[in-house]
Design an enzyme around this catalytic site. Structure first.
Site, PDB file in Angstrom:
ATOM      1  N   SER A  71       0.844  -1.194   0.000  1.00 59.67           N
ATOM      2  CA  SER A  71       0.000   0.000   0.000  1.00 59.67           C
ATOM      3  C   SER A  71       0.880   1.244   0.000  1.00 59.67           C
ATOM      4  O   SER A  71       1.955   1.256   0.602  1.00 59.67           O
ATOM      5  CB  SER A  71      -0.887   0.030   1.241  1.00 59.67           C
ATOM      6  OG  SER A  71      -1.613   1.245   1.320  1.00 59.67           O
TER       7      SER A  71
ATOM      8  N   TYR B  18      -0.977   0.134  10.463  1.00 57.92           N
ATOM      9  CA  TYR B  18      -1.168  -0.433   9.130  1.00 57.92           C
ATOM     10  C   TYR B  18      -0.006  -0.054   8.212  1.00 57.92           C
ATOM     11  O   TYR B  18       0.508  -0.893   7.454  1.00 57.92           O
ATOM     12  CB  TYR B  18      -2.490   0.069   8.550  1.00 57.92           C
ATOM     13  CG  TYR B  18      -2.746  -0.315   7.112  1.00 57.92           C
ATOM     14  CD1 TYR B  18      -3.083  -1.608   6.764  1.00 57.92           C
ATOM     15  CD2 TYR B  18      -2.659   0.645   6.104  1.00 57.92           C
ATOM     16  CE1 TYR B  18      -3.334  -1.951   5.436  1.00 57.92           C
ATOM     17  CE2 TYR B  18      -2.913   0.319   4.780  1.00 57.92           C
ATOM     18  CZ  TYR B  18      -3.248  -0.985   4.451  1.00 57.92           C
ATOM     19  OH  TYR B  18      -3.477  -1.314   3.137  1.00 57.92           O
TER      20      TYR B  18
END
Length: 275
Positions: free
Chosen positions: A159, A170
């Protein structure tokens, strides 16, 4: 990042290349929804025999859909946050098709959206468990098979949120996916194995049937989530979210023989946002 909260162009039709994966056996994790589902549909349409892995029972419906369309597809439910689950999934994939030519690791996703000082210790651990360990474990479980074959491709899904607000755990997990990709590529290359990754940006997707985490309810929570959406759009040179098809196209390209001279690379697919 996958959401339905920012504007994007209408979903483009798939540009399928029939036969690109003829004779290849692929494993797609996180295949029940979102990017994983789009990848499973595309790679099977291009000729791969596909094993779909997810912890949701929805994955069996996806496999049935692909079989009805004429593909060879099987489905496995497994908890890839545990090494035992990854080992079991890989064993079933090898039993189904005799080999693994392509492994696409797609499991992961933000659970909470808030500044780091508001995360509880157990929430941080859950974020890392969700978005790093499934890729770590599945790579480790599949590697002996790929080494024995002397060939194979691993495509990890990272990501561009490694540089983003309100989801530090994250981001750390996906930074780990990037490091895994680059380091494992060094070790795997002598065995004829390529290891690559894409780093998706914001991606328009249907509402998830299985939620990653609680929806923002309080006004402060909604504001924190909106900050993510705003940054995602502003960081994109194209000023929009991508589509599932745009993400799947990059993943399947990297998995194909057309990308045979690409390894150790993390490719941003985020409208110019390099993460």
């Amino acid at each position: 990042m996958s959401t339905g909260s920012a504007s994007a162009p209408a979903e483009r039709s798939q540009k399928v290349f029939p036969g690109r994966f003829d004779g290849k056996a692929a494993v797609v994790t996180g295949a029940a929804q979102g990017i994983g589902l789009a990848v499973a549909r595309r790679i099977s349409a291009e000729g791969a025999a596909v094993v779909l892995v997810d912890r949701s029972e929805l994955v069996h419906e996806v496999a049935a859909e692909l079989v009805a369309a004429g593909a060879k597809a099987t489905s496995v439910t497994a908890d890839l946050e545990q090494f035992a689950g990854a080992e079991a999934a890989v064993a079933e994939a090898v039993a189904a098709n005799g080999r693994i030519d392509v492994l696409i690791n797609n499991v992961g996703g933000t659970i909470w959206a808030k500044p780091y000082e508001h995360y509880a210790a157990e929430e941080i651990q859950q974020e890392i468990q969700r978005s790093l360990f499934p890729t770590l474990w599945t790579c480790r479980a599949a590697l002996p098979q790929l080494v024995a074959q002397g060939a194979g491709v691993i495509v990890n899904v990272s990501s561009v949120a490694t540089r983003g607000v309100n989801r530090v755990p994250y981001a750390a997990a996906k930074g780990g996916v990037n490091a895994l990709t680059q380091s494992l590529a060094l070790e795997a290359a002598p065995h004829g194995i390529r290891v690559v990754a894409t780093a998706p940006g914001g991606t328009e997707a249907p509402v998830r049937k299985v939620k990653r985490g609680p929806e923002p309810e309080q006004e402060q929570e909604k504001a924190w989530y909106q900050q993510i959406v705003d940054q995602t759009v502003n960081s994109s040179l194209l000023k929009r979210y991508g589509t599932l098809d745009e993400q799947a196209a990059a993943i399947v390209f990297l998995a194909s023989d057309e990308a045979s001279y690409i390894t150790g690379t993390v490719l941003p697919v985020a409208g110019g946002d390099l993460g």
